[in-house]
Design a protein around this motif. Structure first.
Motif, mmCIF file in Angstrom:
data_model
loop_
_atom_site.group_PDB
_atom_site.id
_atom_site.type_symbol
_atom_site.label_atom_id
_atom_site.label_comp_id
_atom_site.label_asym_id
_atom_site.label_seq_id
_atom_site.Cartn_x
_atom_site.Cartn_y
_atom_site.Cartn_z
ATOM 1 N N ALA A 126 36.415 78.598 11.379
ATOM 2 C CA ALA A 126 35.839 78.269 12.689
ATOM 3 C C ALA A 126 34.346 78.565 12.753
ATOM 4 N N TYR B 220 38.572 78.269 17.545
ATOM 5 C CA TYR B 220 38.071 76.898 17.528
ATOM 6 C C TYR B 220 37.636 76.436 18.917
ATOM 7 N N ARG C 264 33.886 75.136 19.433
ATOM 8 C CA ARG C 264 33.593 73.817 20.008
ATOM 9 C C ARG C 264 32.696 73.949 21.232
ATOM 10 N N ARG D 202 29.068 74.724 20.459
ATOM 11 C CA ARG D 202 28.317 73.624 19.857
ATOM 12 C C ARG D 202 28.108 72.448 20.805
ATOM 13 N N ALA D 203 28.680 72.533 21.977
ATOM 14 C CA ALA D 203 28.501 71.485 22.991
ATOM 15 C C ALA D 203 27.131 71.625 23.645
ATOM 16 N N SER E 295 23.876 75.278 20.531
ATOM 17 C CA SER E 295 23.273 73.955 20.644
ATOM 18 C C SER E 295 21.755 74.008 20.671
#
Length: 280
Positions: free
Chosen positions: A141, A262, A266, A269-270, A276
């Motif tokens: 992950a 995970y 996720r 990273r959005a 980000s």
């Protein structure tokens, strides 16, 4: 080239390696066993980790590249017959390669100094297979570190090492950290603490929908049999359950850890998540 001489079963090197199956000897020598081509290859590629390698003649021929890498890393390479490997190995069907490696855990202070964004904390996890599998999930992950509390299983238990499938060599792991110290240190480093518990007040799906998962996060995972004690849940910023949409009674520890890690990866990273932001 590989020499023809086989190490004697009575060699002190064989005896020393055999003793590493026991925790007290591992702790005293600060050495552990890594078995099979995947683990040995990872150890050879990890700086100053692989000390010694025992290989059958068949394995030496099949994995000549691993032996060469081990020698390049400064490890002593011994040829051994299958009985010697079976004597050292802790598996039912040895794969012909057994490495002796130096401990490689990371001080907890170094984990905090790296300003981690995603951490797995194993609190009272006693099953070595579970510990190694969660470590593998954390690695997959993209977690920055794993922390094993002082009440958790030995990181270097052969079953933990095998279950990590090489991930032990990929990311920092701090061991023997009291859970209170782990939580407080991570909070001081700006990390949000989430306790994973099937009876949690908060739902993972709801947390994702609310957009609260994109910040630096540490997940606390407890013992599969009895979960997290109340005093540990109270240390967390939130106690979160993985929703069960079907008829399954529950998820096992490693599966729940994979889902939680995970989900955080996720969200981070959005757009707007903590991973980000790119350097200007």
């Amino acid at each position: 080239m590989v020499g023809p001489e086989l190490i004697s079963p009575k060699s002190s090197r064989v005896s020393a390696a055999r003793r590493l199956a026991k925790r007290n000897f591992r702790g005293k020598e600060r050495l552990f066993l890594a078995e099979g081509p995947q683990a040995v290859r990872e150890a050879a590629g990890h700086a100053d980790t692989l000390v010694e390698l025992f290989a059958t003649l068949d394995a030496a021929e099949r994995y000549a590249d691993i032996l060469a890498e081990a020698r390049d890393a400064g490890a002593r390479v011994h040829l051994a017959d299958e009985d010697v490997i079976a004597d050292i190995s802790t598996t039912v069907t040895p794969q012909g390669l057994v490495g002796v490696c130096r401990f490689l855990d990371t001080p907890f202070e170094d984990v905090l100094a790296a300003r981690p964004k995603l951490v797995a904390v194993l609190a009272n996890v006693r099953d070595p297979g579970n510990a190694g599998t969660v470590l593998r999930c954390a690695d997959a992950a993209g977690a920055d570190a794993v922390v094993l509390t002082d009440a958790s299983v030995d990181l270097y238990n052969p079953k933990s090492v095998r279950a990590s499938v090489g991930s032990l060599f990929h990311l920092p792991v701090a061991v023997g950290v009291p859970v209170e110290r782990a939580v407080q240190g991570l909070k001081d480093a700006g990390v949000r603490i989430l306790a994973a518990d099937g009876a949690g007040e908060h739902d993972l799906d709801t947390e994702l929908d609310r957009g609260t998962m994109g910040t630096p996060t540490a997940w606390i995972f407890g013992n599969e049999a009895w979960g997290l004690p109340e005093e540990t849940r109270e240390l967390a910023d939130a106690v979160v359950r993985v929703p069960i949409h079907g008829k399954a009674e529950s998820l096992n520890l490693a599966t729940a850890a994979a889902v939680c890690l995970y989900a955080s990866a996720r969200a981070q990273r959005a757009p707007g998540g903590c991973r980000s932001v790119t350097p200007s």
